[in-house]
Design a protein around this motif. Sequence first.
Motif, PDB file in Angstrom:
ATOM      1  N   HIS A  21      25.730  45.267  39.437  1.00  0.00           N
ATOM      2  CA  HIS A  21      26.019  45.606  40.831  1.00  0.00           C
ATOM      3  C   HIS A  21      26.182  44.320  41.659  1.00  0.00           C
ATOM      4  N   ALA A  22      25.283  43.365  41.419  1.00  0.00           N
ATOM      5  CA  ALA A  22      25.318  42.100  42.169  1.00  0.00           C
ATOM      6  C   ALA A  22      26.649  41.381  41.959  1.00  0.00           C
ATOM      7  N   ALA A  62      22.694  39.881  46.222  1.00  0.00           N
ATOM      8  CA  ALA A  62      23.356  39.676  44.926  1.00  0.00           C
ATOM      9  C   ALA A  62      23.175  38.232  44.455  1.00  0.00           C
ATOM     10  N   GLN A  63      23.359  37.282  45.368  1.00  0.00           N
ATOM     11  CA  GLN A  63      23.202  35.878  44.986  1.00  0.00           C
ATOM     12  C   GLN A  63      21.790  35.626  44.481  1.00  0.00           C
ATOM     13  N   ILE A 103      29.554  40.545  44.884  1.00  0.00           N
ATOM     14  CA  ILE A 103      30.105  39.219  45.220  1.00  0.00           C
ATOM     15  C   ILE A 103      31.634  39.259  45.113  1.00  0.00           C
ATOM     16  N   GLU A 104      32.141  39.953  44.103  1.00  0.00           N
ATOM     17  CA  GLU A 104      33.605  40.057  43.950  1.00  0.00           C
ATOM     18  C   GLU A 104      34.270  40.632  45.198  1.00  0.00           C
ATOM     19  N   HIS A 105      33.667  41.671  45.775  1.00  0.00           N
ATOM     20  CA  HIS A 105      34.371  42.354  46.886  1.00  0.00           C
ATOM     21  C   HIS A 105      33.750  42.051  48.249  1.00  0.00           C
ATOM     22  N   LYS A 106      32.943  40.996  48.333  1.00  0.00           N
ATOM     23  CA  LYS A 106      32.150  40.764  49.547  1.00  0.00           C
ATOM     24  C   LYS A 106      32.993  40.579  50.815  1.00  0.00           C
ATOM     25  N   ALA A 107      34.244  40.128  50.666  1.00  0.00           N
ATOM     26  CA  ALA A 107      35.041  39.823  51.863  1.00  0.00           C
ATOM     27  C   ALA A 107      35.964  40.969  52.276  1.00  0.00           C
ATOM     28  N   VAL A 108      36.004  42.061  51.509  1.00  0.00           N
ATOM     29  CA  VAL A 108      37.025  43.081  51.768  1.00  0.00           C
ATOM     30  C   VAL A 108      36.814  43.771  53.122  1.00  0.00           C
TER      31      VAL A 108
END
Length: 284
Positions: free
Chosen positions: A168-169, A142-143, A173-178
């Motif tokens: 999508h990217a 995504a980055q 990034i928004e939910h990358k840590a969930v």
Amino acid sequence: MTAVQTGIGNVGTIKPRRMAFDMSQLREKYFFRGNPILSTLMYALSASFPDGERFFIDSVRHYQKDIKDPVLLEQIRGFIGQEAHHARIHEDFNDRAQVLGMAMDKVQRRLKGRLDTGRRKLNPSQQLAVTAALEHITATLAQWTLENPEPGDDDNRQSPLREMLIWHAMEEIEHKAVAFDVYKTAVGNEKQRIAVARFIFRMFWIQMAISQLMLLWCDRKLPSLKDIREAWAFMWGERGFRRWAAPEFSKYLRPGFHPSDIDQSKLIERWHLNYPEVAALQVG
Ligand SMILES: [Fe+2]
Ligand SMILES: [Fe+2]
């Protein structure tokens, strides 16, 4: 809408956005720069999403009952909403590619078989570790996508994929840590997290390459020398994706790593201003 407090630098929201992409824009089989290797890489990625994202959702949902933190619970709901929508949109794209003659059904069937094997052979904590590792891969992809967008010129209008990948990217990034935070809270086994990721990072590119070979083989398409050179530069050239991504993947293998150690917030804070043509496709 959910506040994301992932520690260092990443503050935003996890909000599923309903998008309307025009899949009929995909008219050329080898739409990506006219290059069959790069186009099949995009198809391979897209083929992996629907069943992959359902696997992600199930592995996180398994631990939902063990999570007490209301913020993380809200984030899980946002994560599930986003991934479910990604899966549906990529299904539409894959169906369109199938109509054009790409053997997406064969590739998806094989990948689903791999995931079903994972569901049978791995315990829930290992499945969640697989998800967290793959989420690091998607956040890294995504980055790169947001830092190196394909130009939105007439050539790229041959496919809705550019817009799809930007949207999508941003949500990846928004939910990358969930999934990572659920793993940390409910499982916490650092050794297992790292061992599983080491395996997944290696397998990911092998699986992509197998999918690409299947697609090219089924279409009886032999890439030219020029195609091979261009694809090599895209992956391993000075600003090539894989050359850039290798150390980004490695960061995850450090004990004590957290996804928010990599600050990508700048890339998504003003996405609708940076990509108004993508924001215009939001319908809810
Ligand atoms: Fe996704
Ligand atoms: Fe994701």
